[in-house]
Design an enzyme around this catalytic site. Structure first.
Site, PDB file in Angstrom:
ATOM      1  N   LYS A   1       0.855  -1.187   0.000  1.00 21.77           N
ATOM      2  CA  LYS A   1       0.000   0.000   0.000  1.00 21.77           C
ATOM      3  C   LYS A   1       0.884   1.227   0.000  1.00 21.77           C
ATOM      4  CE  LYS A   1      -4.451   0.935  -0.009  1.00 21.77           C
ATOM      5  NZ  LYS A   1      -5.466   0.212  -0.789  1.00 21.77           N
TER       6      LYS A   1
ATOM      7  N   ASP B   1      -6.743   4.518  -5.040  1.00 18.95           N
ATOM      8  CA  ASP B   1      -7.491   4.376  -3.788  1.00 18.95           C
ATOM      9  C   ASP B   1      -8.150   5.730  -3.564  1.00 18.95           C
ATOM     10  OD1 ASP B   1      -7.650   2.348  -1.335  1.00 18.95           O
ATOM     11  OD2 ASP B   1      -7.440   4.332  -0.443  1.00 18.95           O
TER      12      ASP B   1
END
Length: 450
Positions: free
Chosen positions: A125, A165
């Site tokens: 991430k 995201d």
């Protein structure tokens, strides 16, 4: 179990002040206790200690100019958590709330989510505390170029493949990819969520929302039920929420809420999807603009929210889809949902329910799909985009959607079968965590101490 407890204590010392990361780690480690009791070799191999520490953490400064020529400085992150199953895969989040703890929680969750898909992808991430809201296209471009100037040396098509995201949509992916290509001279599938005319996949934008709805339908089908005619609550107003609403309509359900940073929209007749897309995708406007076309709808501003939770969860319904952000659904919200007749919850966001809220859902025995299982459709379709890039082809929308549907069915089946194996058939939190953990842990053992 002292082993799990001691691991969590060590984690708090080695990674101080990372609350969301502790929450994610505790939720996983608590639910895999039955597996650790059954199979001692996971402890002997130090799997938990290895899993909670990322393989690599990259923190860097991002310096760029705003439209007034002023120098701006943000912090950039990429946490490459685990590559036992394949290249690191996980999105980039640009939001003012981003910090090391948020990125580590998201990366940790990504390990198990990606494992559940059955695809060859590891967990990672990244992101920045840069907030693209209110910034011009040129400011966003300059920031993305500065961010990628540092990140490009740490990623690659078979090494680490970021995606979007919160705060990172098609515009941001385009700027990031353009800078990667400029710096490396390579035209490769190093980012997913790309434009359709330069390597993107049909159905990628819709995938997380569609996947959460498919997961809900699988849960209900196992109880001889369906989403048809159910009133549904949805939070958020980004890609996940919009395409959750779209798929709910396709399956005969009635979504009546959505939300953004200013408040919650409730429309008893059903959310006007075309108008919502126009406001959020074309105009990038606020949900309050919806009332100009539908004065019969109701908008509850954040100032009017209940002190113990969020307005979006306080309406009568049968199903709920948390699709905004972490910890958006509190214990009080969970009590309200259950009191108002909700019997199915499928999480489109990452860890949107607090631990106490999850406990209430499990105690009630309702259909509850945790985020690492229910929202895996986005990363699964990202991997399908990688496959298309590798073969230099583009599949039809129907082919990608059918593959997504099968992947979500497989995730549900793996989670459900594992829950039954450990005699907790309605506990998909336990089922998803053990199924994902076991797949990654077994691969780590096979590959030795790396």
């Amino acid at each position: 179990m002292p082993y799990v407890h001691d691991t969590l204590l060590r984690l708090q010392k080695s990674s101080p002040a990372q609350t969301e990361f502790y929450q994610a780690a505790e939720e996983v480690l608590d639910s895999i206790r039955p597996l650790l009791d059954k199979d001692k070799h996971y402890r002997e191999q130090g799997i938990i200690e290895r899993l909670v520490e990322p393989e690599r953490q990259i923190f860097f400064r991002v310096v760029w100019h705003d439209d007034q020529g002023r120098v701006q400085v943000n912090k950039g992150y990429r946490v490459q958590f685990n590559s036992a199953l394949g290249p690191y895969k996980g999105g980039l989040r640009f939001h003012h709330s981003v910090n090391a703890g948020i990125i580590k929680f998201l990366g940790f969750e990504q390990i198990f989510k990606n494992a559940l898909t059955g695809l060859a992808i590891g967990g990672g991430k990244g992101g920045s505390d840069f907030n693209p809201k209110g910034r011009s296209d040129m400011e966003v471009m300059r920031f993305c170029q500065a961010y990628m100037t540092e990140l490009h040396r740490h990623i690659g098509a078979t090494m680490d493949v970021p995606a979007g995201d919160i705060g990172v949509g098609a515009r941001e992916i385009g700027y990031l990819y353009g800078q990667y290509k400029r710096l490396t001279g390579s035209y490769e599938g190093v980012l997913t969520g790309k434009g359709l005319n330069w390597g993107g996949s049909l159905a990628r934008k819709e995938a997380t929302g569609y996947g959460a709805v498919y997961f809900a339908e699988n849960m209900l089908q196992d109880r001889n039920d369906s989403l048809k005619n159910k009133v549904c609550l949805v939070s958020g107003a980004g890609n996940v929420a919009i395409y959750t609403i779209e798929k709910l309509y396709e399956l005969g359900a009635l979504p009546v809420t959505c939300s953004d940073s200013q408040g919650t929209l409730y429309h008893e007749q059903g959310i006007d999807l075309a108008l919502l897309k126009d406001i959020k995708e074309r105009r990038r406007g606020a949900l309050t603009e919806y009332l100009d076309s539908h004065p019969d709808a109701r908008f509850i501003s954040v100032d009017e929210y209940p002190a113990d939770g969020h307005a979006v969860w306080r309406f009568k319904a049968q199903a709920a889809f948390p699709s905004a952000t972490q910890n958006e659904l509190t214990e009080a919200d969970a009590q309200a949902l259950l009191a108002n007749g909700v019997t199915c919850i499928s999480e489109g966001a990452n860890m949107p329910s607090t631990a106490k809220a999850v406990d209430l859902f499990l105690e009630a025995g309702i259909c509850y799909g945790p985020g690492k299982a229910a929202n895996a459709g986005g990363v699964a379709t990202s991997q399908l985009e990688m496959a298309q890039n590798a073969s230099m082809t583009q599949w039809s929308f129907e082919e990608v959607d059918n593959r997504l549907k099968e992947i979500m069915r497989g995730i549900y089946q793996r989670s459900s079968d594992t829950a039954r194996e450990f005699n907790q058939p309605s506990n998909l939190v336990l089922g998803a965590n053990i199924a994902g953990f076991r797949k990654v842990a077994d691969a780590m053992i096979d590959q030795g101490l790396v």
